[in-house]
Design a protein around this motif. Structure first.
Motif, PDB file in Angstrom:
ATOM      1  N   GLY A   1     -26.889  46.059-126.312  1.00 48.73           N
ATOM      2  CA  GLY A   1     -26.048  45.171-125.529  1.00 48.73           C
ATOM      3  C   GLY A   1     -25.379  44.112-126.391  1.00 48.73           C
ATOM      4  O   GLY A   1     -25.569  44.046-127.609  1.00 48.73           O
ATOM      5  N   ILE A   2     -24.574  43.283-125.764  1.00 48.75           N
ATOM      6  CA  ILE A   2     -23.822  42.230-126.457  1.00 48.75           C
ATOM      7  C   ILE A   2     -24.481  40.884-126.179  1.00 48.75           C
ATOM      8  O   ILE A   2     -24.444  40.392-125.044  1.00 48.75           O
ATOM      9  CB  ILE A   2     -22.361  42.188-125.983  1.00 48.75           C
ATOM     10  CG1 ILE A   2     -21.691  43.548-126.179  1.00 48.75           C
ATOM     11  CG2 ILE A   2     -21.586  41.091-126.711  1.00 48.75           C
ATOM     12  CD1 ILE A   2     -20.311  43.642-125.527  1.00 48.75           C
ATOM     13  N   PRO A   3     -25.107  40.261-127.181  1.00 45.90           N
ATOM     14  CA  PRO A   3     -25.722  38.944-126.954  1.00 45.90           C
ATOM     15  C   PRO A   3     -24.648  37.860-126.931  1.00 45.90           C
ATOM     16  O   PRO A   3     -23.704  37.876-127.723  1.00 45.90           O
ATOM     17  CB  PRO A   3     -26.636  38.781-128.169  1.00 45.90           C
ATOM     18  CG  PRO A   3     -25.955  39.574-129.251  1.00 45.90           C
ATOM     19  CD  PRO A   3     -25.274  40.735-128.565  1.00 45.90           C
ATOM     20  N   LEU A   4     -24.801  36.919-126.025  1.00 46.38           N
ATOM     21  CA  LEU A   4     -23.833  35.837-125.876  1.00 46.38           C
ATOM     22  C   LEU A   4     -24.556  34.511-125.675  1.00 46.38           C
ATOM     23  O   LEU A   4     -25.669  34.478-125.139  1.00 46.38           O
ATOM     24  CB  LEU A   4     -22.911  36.099-124.679  1.00 46.38           C
ATOM     25  CG  LEU A   4     -22.034  37.350-124.787  1.00 46.38           C
ATOM     26  CD1 LEU A   4     -21.550  37.783-123.415  1.00 46.38           C
ATOM     27  CD2 LEU A   4     -20.861  37.107-125.726  1.00 46.38           C
ATOM     28  N   ASN A   5     -23.919  33.434-126.112  1.00 51.64           N
ATOM     29  CA  ASN A   5     -24.523  32.120-125.915  1.00 51.64           C
ATOM     30  C   ASN A   5     -23.434  31.073-125.785  1.00 51.64           C
ATOM     31  O   ASN A   5     -22.296  31.271-126.216  1.00 51.64           O
ATOM     32  CB  ASN A   5     -25.467  31.770-127.077  1.00 51.64           C
ATOM     33  CG  ASN A   5     -24.723  31.556-128.376  1.00 51.64           C
ATOM     34  OD1 ASN A   5     -24.209  30.471-128.649  1.00 51.64           O
ATOM     35  ND2 ASN A   5     -24.639  32.609-129.204  1.00 51.64           N
ATOM     36  N   VAL A   6     -23.807  29.950-125.173  1.00 54.95           N
ATOM     37  CA  VAL A   6     -22.896  28.814-125.025  1.00 54.95           C
ATOM     38  C   VAL A   6     -23.700  27.528-125.168  1.00 54.95           C
ATOM     39  O   VAL A   6     -24.879  27.472-124.793  1.00 54.95           O
ATOM     40  CB  VAL A   6     -22.184  28.848-123.659  1.00 54.95           C
ATOM     41  CG1 VAL A   6     -23.168  28.691-122.502  1.00 54.95           C
ATOM     42  CG2 VAL A   6     -21.101  27.778-123.574  1.00 54.95           C
ATOM     43  N   ARG A   7     -23.069  26.519-125.749  1.00 56.68           N
ATOM     44  CA  ARG A   7     -23.650  25.175-125.800  1.00 56.68           C
ATOM     45  C   ARG A   7     -22.669  24.222-125.123  1.00 56.68           C
ATOM     46  O   ARG A   7     -21.482  24.208-125.437  1.00 56.68           O
ATOM     47  CB  ARG A   7     -23.892  24.730-127.243  1.00 56.68           C
ATOM     48  CG  ARG A   7     -24.605  23.372-127.337  1.00 56.68           C
ATOM     49  CD  ARG A   7     -24.948  23.011-128.783  1.00 56.68           C
ATOM     50  NE  ARG A   7     -23.832  22.401-129.495  1.00 56.68           N
ATOM     51  CZ  ARG A   7     -23.088  23.007-130.405  1.00 56.68           C
ATOM     52  NH1 ARG A   7     -23.305  24.274-130.718  1.00 56.68           N
ATOM     53  NH2 ARG A   7     -22.091  22.370-131.023  1.00 56.68           N
ATOM     54  N   VAL A   8     -23.170  23.460-124.173  1.00 58.22           N
ATOM     55  CA  VAL A   8     -22.334  22.541-123.402  1.00 58.22           C
ATOM     56  C   VAL A   8     -22.786  21.113-123.676  1.00 58.22           C
ATOM     57  O   VAL A   8     -23.946  20.772-123.437  1.00 58.22           O
ATOM     58  CB  VAL A   8     -22.422  22.836-121.889  1.00 58.22           C
ATOM     59  CG1 VAL A   8     -21.520  21.884-121.108  1.00 58.22           C
ATOM     60  CG2 VAL A   8     -22.065  24.286-121.597  1.00 58.22           C
ATOM     61  N   GLU A   9     -21.885  20.301-124.169  1.00 54.96           N
ATOM     62  CA  GLU A   9     -22.182  18.887-124.427  1.00 54.96           C
ATOM     63  C   GLU A   9     -21.481  18.030-123.379  1.00 54.96           C
ATOM     64  O   GLU A   9     -20.254  18.014-123.306  1.00 54.96           O
ATOM     65  CB  GLU A   9     -21.706  18.491-125.826  1.00 54.96           C
ATOM     66  CG  GLU A   9     -22.394  19.245-126.955  1.00 54.96           C
ATOM     67  CD  GLU A   9     -21.876  18.838-128.321  1.00 54.96           C
ATOM     68  OE1 GLU A   9     -21.043  17.897-128.392  1.00 54.96           O
ATOM     69  OE2 GLU A   9     -22.274  19.459-129.318  1.00 54.96           O
ATOM     70  N   ILE A  10     -22.279  17.341-122.569  1.00 57.82           N
ATOM     71  CA  ILE A  10     -21.738  16.465-121.530  1.00 57.82           C
ATOM     72  C   ILE A  10     -21.740  15.041-122.068  1.00 57.82           C
ATOM     73  O   ILE A  10     -22.792  14.507-122.434  1.00 57.82           O
ATOM     74  CB  ILE A  10     -22.577  16.540-120.244  1.00 57.82           C
ATOM     75  CG1 ILE A  10     -22.723  17.992-119.775  1.00 57.82           C
ATOM     76  CG2 ILE A  10     -21.959  15.684-119.139  1.00 57.82           C
ATOM     77  CD1 ILE A  10     -23.691  18.174-118.628  1.00 57.82           C
ATOM     78  N   GLN A  11     -20.568  14.425-122.105  1.00 60.90           N
ATOM     79  CA  GLN A  11     -20.413  13.067-122.619  1.00 60.90           C
ATOM     80  C   GLN A  11     -19.821  12.186-121.518  1.00 60.90           C
ATOM     81  O   GLN A  11     -18.613  11.906-121.489  1.00 60.90           O
ATOM     82  CB  GLN A  11     -19.507  13.067-123.858  1.00 60.90           C
ATOM     83  CG  GLN A  11     -20.041  13.927-124.993  1.00 60.90           C
ATOM     84  CD  GLN A  11     -19.056  14.056-126.157  1.00 60.90           C
ATOM     85  OE1 GLN A  11     -17.872  13.746-126.024  1.00 60.90           O
ATOM     86  NE2 GLN A  11     -19.544  14.490-127.303  1.00 60.90           N
ATOM     87  N   PRO A  12     -20.657  11.750-120.564  1.00 62.54           N
ATOM     88  CA  PRO A  12     -20.129  10.994-119.429  1.00 62.54           C
ATOM     89  C   PRO A  12     -19.477   9.678-119.824  1.00 62.54           C
ATOM     90  O   PRO A  12     -18.516   9.247-119.179  1.00 62.54           O
ATOM     91  CB  PRO A  12     -21.361  10.787-118.536  1.00 62.54           C
ATOM     92  CG  PRO A  12     -22.534  10.988-119.435  1.00 62.54           C
ATOM     93  CD  PRO A  12     -22.119  11.971-120.458  1.00 62.54           C
TER      94      PRO A  12
END
Length: 599
Positions: A261-272
């Motif tokens: 399969g195809i491994p996928l990832n995301v990183r989300v930085e919330i800067q309120p």
């Protein structure tokens, strides 16, 4: 110019009322473009399924309005006009450009984008964009989703790197003739081209009327202030979120060259404090020798869609919004910017669906009240490209993508999933085909189309149930090409919500025997045979035992959930009365949930 028009064109002050009027006026133009394309498109993928989008972009390449456009289509449209301005130094009134190059701003080869620059008093102010998915784009096989393609050459599509297709409002016949030679259904393609061109020209006409009324200076001021307002709205929504760094992971089902399969990832930085969110997709694998690589436009769209799904207020999709939600990509990545000749044929669906899902699900790590579960993914045979020859029309060839499936939307912290969600990249904005219209236009017979009980991802707010569709040819062999996902890795629930059901694909022979099929394929179906697709159910949000018993009773009444599932999964006891209504036994339900440690 009439005296009334002269009076209207006098300088005005841009106050809040006029800004609202202009914002709605541009949205109204896009809606008129949309209606034009829907009503005049020739193929069913346009005039039945609505697989197209319209938008308006400023002359300096900023998305202004894309109301009702599919997220995967419109978020990157400023990339299209940017390449138009770079390639063509002599843009003039009466020009139109055809652009489908995924290496230079477009989504994938099957989405033909018509760009019409709009002038006022000799100045280029805006560009009207109509992007429509084609029934056939010249691929080496009769499909617009070439998952099999190791590169652009095996894919085989005609690449239009922002070519001028009209000059002085007249077709450039060389481009038209070349296209008709390479496309299996040339007159159908030309009809859809005229529909998209007509939509863009309608946009041009209406924008000119607005410019005549208000003047170029007022419209430029409006654009700047509207973007500033949209940025403030978006920042205000982000400021409601806690500061955090979130991580999401996913895995597409196995495809050629990727057996695990195809491994996928995301990183989300919330800067309120800054009112900004950064979506990082750089840490994904390089492009693979298959058609699943994302174009830059679809990578941007996938990242921001997963974030926009969190917002409780309606936020315009425009340049002001994108200032606050930024997507970071890496050149040469499967989730980034493909380099020629890597294929991006399936860029608008499978991996894009995964990125939207894992991004919106990552927000659930903030706790109850945040995020969504994952929704149905990939395009099985219920969304396949069908082709063959039609004996009713003297064996003329036909090619079209059907959109017959219903599939499960994700549960959220406030609502159940939507049963006719489609897939994350369109999220309900496309239409399911009319079975009657499909059967009139093409030699197919739809034997079955229904919702599947007990297929939802159970939760406090459940995912929507899956759908089942069964169809086949009426007269002679039909080819069915599809690129599915969600068979081995179905949509996941969050915060204790259960996963949605897995996708299932099979072929039914004339003797009734059933053969299970692979996740992607080019399948020959003979008259009397049928192809079967059971789609994914959506993932659930939070524990099923927390679900309101009245909601469970409604689901049982509607046939979405069986009595056994109500008892064993949702811990709701009840039975049908003499009038056929499912009645909850409150005492037994409370006892079940108490014994299970629930509420």
């Amino acid at each position: 110019m009439s005296e009334e028009m002269k009076a209207q064109s006098q300088p005005q002050e841009l106050d809040a009322v006029l800004m609202a009027v202009l914002a709605n006026r541009f949205d109204g133009i896009v809606r008129e473009m949309t209606n034009t394309l829907l009503r005049s498109g020739r193929s069913a993928i346009i005039n039945t399924a609505r697989d197209f989008s319209c938008s308006i972009v400023t002359a300096d390449d900023q998305l202004l309005s894309a109301v009702e456009g599919l997220p995967i289509h419109v978020v990157g449209n400023q990339l299209l006009t940017r390449s138009m301005s770079r390639i063509h130094k002599n843009i003039q009134e009466g020009d139109a450009f055809l652009h489908n190059d995924p290496y230079d701003g477009n989504t994938h080869h099957a989405d033909h984008s018509i760009l019409v620059p709009v002038f006022h008093e000799g100045e280029h102010l805006f560009t009207a964009v109509a992007k429509a998915h084609q029934a056939d784009c010249g691929n080496s096989q009769p499909t617009t989703y070439a998952g099999y393609a190791s590169d652009i050459y095996e894919e085989g599509a005609i690449n239009y790197p922002c070519v001028r297709i009209q000059q002085d409002y007249e077709d450039v016949d060389d481009i038209i003739r070349m296209s008709k030679r390479r496309i299996r259904v040339p007159e159908q393609w030309y009809g859809d081209y005229l529909a998209a061109l007509g939509a863009a020209r309608i946009g041009e006409r209406r924008i000119k009327e607005v410019a005549e009324k208000y003047g170029a200076d007022m419209l430029k001021q409006f654009v700047n202030e509207w973007f500033d307002y949209s940025a403030r709205m978006t920042a205000a929504e982000i400021k409601k979120l806690p500061a955090a760094v979130l991580h999401g992971e996913s895995r597409h089902d196995p495809v050629q060259s990727m057996e695990d399969g195809i491994p996928l990832n995301v990183r989300v930085e919330i800067q309120p404090d800054e009112g900004k969110i950064h979506i990082h997709l750089e840490d994904n694998i390089d492009c693979i020798p298959a058609g699943y690589n994302l174009s830059e436009a679809t990578a941007l769209a996938s990242g921001v869609t997963g974030v926009f799904n969190q917002f409780k207020m309606k936020i315009p999709y425009n340049e002001g919004t994108f200032r606050q939600v930024q997507v970071h990509l890496r050149k040469g990545s499967i989730a980034g910017i493909p380099e020629h000749p890597s294929s991006a044929s399936v860029a608008t669906t499978n991996v894009a669906d995964r990125i939207i899902n894992m991004t919106q699900a990552a927000f659930a790590d903030l706790g109850d009240g945040y995020g969504l579960a994952e929704g149905a993914i990939g395009q099985g045979p219920g969304m396949a490209v069908i082709s063959g020859r039609d004996e009713r029309l003297e064996n003329a060839p036909y090619v079209n993508q059907v959109y017959l499936s219903s599939s499960g939307g994700p549960g959220s912290y406030t609502a159940d999933g939507w049963a006719f969600y489609g897939i994350p990249v369109c999220a309900g904005l496309m239409y399911r085909d009319s079975i009657e219209i499909d059967e009139q236009k093409y030699p197919i017979f739809v034997k079955e189309s229904r919702i599947l009980p007990d297929s939802e991802g159970a939760g406090k707010f459940r995912g929507a149930p899956a759908g089942r569709v069964v169809y086949g040819p009426t007269q002679r062999q039909m080819n069915v090409v599809y690129a599915a996902d969600g068979i081995q890795n179905p949509p996941r629930g969050v915060l204790g919500g259960q996963d949605g059901s897995a996708q299932y694909i099979a072929k039914v022979a004339t003797d009734g025997s059933v053969t299970e099929l692979t996740a992607s394929g080019n399948v020959e179906i003979q008259p009397g045979e049928f192809i079967v697709n059971e789609t994914n159910g959506g993932g659930g949000y939070s524990a099923p035992a927390e679900r309101d018993a009245a909601r469970v009773a409604h689901d049982v009444q509607e046939g979405y959930v069986s009595v056994d599932r109500a008892r064993n999964v949702y811990l709701v006891e009840g039975d049908f009365d003499k009038d056929g209504r499912f009645i909850v036994d409150v005492e037994k339900t409370n006892a079940l949930r108490k014994n299970a440690g629930g509420n």
